[in-house]
Motif scaffolding. Structure first.
Motif, short mmCIF file in Angstrom:
data_model
loop_
_atom_site.label_atom_id
_atom_site.label_comp_id
_atom_site.label_asym_id
_atom_site.label_seq_id
_atom_site.Cartn_x
_atom_site.Cartn_y
_atom_site.Cartn_z
N GLN A 196 31.11 -5.37 -55.68
CA GLN A 196 30.05 -4.40 -55.95
C GLN A 196 29.84 -3.50 -54.73
OE1 GLN A 196 26.00 -5.90 -55.96
NE2 GLN A 196 25.47 -4.52 -57.66
N VAL A 197 29.89 -4.08 -53.55
CA VAL A 197 29.72 -3.29 -52.32
C VAL A 197 30.87 -2.30 -52.19
CG1 VAL A 197 29.48 -3.39 -49.81
CG2 VAL A 197 28.51 -5.22 -51.23
N ALA A 198 32.08 -2.75 -52.45
CA ALA A 198 33.25 -1.86 -52.38
C ALA A 198 33.11 -0.72 -53.38
CB ALA A 198 34.53 -2.66 -52.64
N THR A 209 30.30 1.79 -52.32
CA THR A 209 30.49 2.52 -51.06
C THR A 209 31.81 3.25 -50.95
OG1 THR A 209 31.48 0.60 -49.96
CG2 THR A 209 29.08 0.84 -49.80
N GLY A 210 32.78 2.86 -51.79
CA GLY A 210 34.10 3.46 -51.68
C GLY A 210 34.94 2.86 -50.56
N GLN A 211 34.42 1.82 -49.93
CA GLN A 211 35.19 1.12 -48.89
C GLN A 211 36.07 0.07 -49.55
OE1 GLN A 211 35.26 1.93 -45.68
NE2 GLN A 211 33.76 3.55 -46.03
N SER A 212 37.21 -0.17 -48.96
CA SER A 212 38.10 -1.19 -49.52
C SER A 212 37.56 -2.59 -49.20
CB SER A 212 39.51 -1.04 -48.93
OG SER A 212 39.49 -1.40 -47.56
N LEU A 213 38.01 -3.55 -49.99
CA LEU A 213 37.64 -4.93 -49.71
C LEU A 213 38.12 -5.35 -48.32
CD1 LEU A 213 38.43 -6.59 -53.16
CD2 LEU A 213 36.18 -6.12 -52.18
N GLN A 214 39.30 -4.87 -47.94
CA GLN A 214 39.84 -5.20 -46.62
C GLN A 214 38.93 -4.68 -45.51
OE1 GLN A 214 42.66 -7.19 -45.88
NE2 GLN A 214 41.53 -7.15 -43.96
N THR A 215 38.48 -3.44 -45.65
CA THR A 215 37.58 -2.86 -44.64
C THR A 215 36.29 -3.66 -44.55
OG1 THR A 215 38.49 -0.64 -44.87
CG2 THR A 215 36.24 -0.80 -44.02
N VAL A 230 23.23 -1.35 -50.48
CA VAL A 230 23.77 -1.41 -51.84
C VAL A 230 22.80 -2.18 -52.74
CG1 VAL A 230 25.59 -2.42 -53.28
CG2 VAL A 230 26.19 -1.10 -51.24
N ALA A 231 22.31 -3.31 -52.27
CA ALA A 231 21.38 -4.11 -53.07
C ALA A 231 20.12 -3.30 -53.38
CB ALA A 231 21.03 -5.40 -52.33
N ALA A 232 19.61 -2.57 -52.40
CA ALA A 232 18.40 -1.76 -52.61
C ALA A 232 18.66 -0.63 -53.60
CB ALA A 232 17.91 -1.20 -51.28
N LYS A 233 19.81 0.00 -53.49
CA LYS A 233 20.17 1.10 -54.40
C LYS A 233 20.27 0.60 -55.83
CE LYS A 233 23.70 4.67 -55.09
NZ LYS A 233 24.48 4.31 -56.25
N VAL A 234 20.94 -0.52 -56.02
CA VAL A 234 21.10 -1.08 -57.36
C VAL A 234 19.74 -1.48 -57.93
CG1 VAL A 234 22.07 -3.03 -58.65
CG2 VAL A 234 23.49 -1.78 -57.01
N GLU A 235 18.90 -2.08 -57.10
CA GLU A 235 17.57 -2.47 -57.56
C GLU A 235 16.75 -1.24 -57.96
OE1 GLU A 235 13.59 -4.89 -56.07
OE2 GLU A 235 15.36 -4.86 -54.80
N GLN A 236 16.83 -0.18 -57.16
CA GLN A 236 16.11 1.05 -57.48
C GLN A 236 16.61 1.65 -58.79
OE1 GLN A 236 17.32 4.49 -57.35
NE2 GLN A 236 15.31 5.20 -57.95
N GLU A 237 17.91 1.63 -59.01
CA GLU A 237 18.47 2.14 -60.26
C GLU A 237 18.00 1.31 -61.46
OE1 GLU A 237 22.64 2.08 -59.37
OE2 GLU A 237 22.60 4.04 -58.39
#
Length: 77
Positions: free
Chosen positions: A17-19, A22-28, A49-56
């Motif tokens: 979900q974070v990847a 954010t568009g960051q790879s899992l490796q990053t 990310v958690a805050a953004k998803v909660e707000q949505e």
């Protein structure tokens, strides 16, 4: 502890979900988690990310309630 576990602890569904958010790879993300100098960055990103998803989710609930309100008001008229 693994990066996925920490992401969950910080309120995310998983590191995927974070990847995705954010568009960051899992490796990053894993590199950030394992780097003592970037561990705080990993935490901050996960919290964001958690805050953004909660707000949505809250906004979706508000939208649903507004839709129901309009339907009820239309029935009264």
């Amino acid at each position: 502890m693994y990066a996925n576990d920490k992401a969950k602890e910080l309120g995310c569904t998983n590191i995927g979900q974070v990847a995705e958010q954010t568009g960051q790879s899992l490796q990053t993300l894993n590199n950030w988690f394992n780097n003592p100098l970037k561990k705080d960055l990993f935490d901050i990103v996960c919290i964001g990310v958690a805050a953004k998803v909660e707000q949505e989710d809250i906004q979706n609930q508000i939208d649903q309630l507004d839709k129901q309100k309009k339907q009820l008001l239309a029935q009264i008229k």
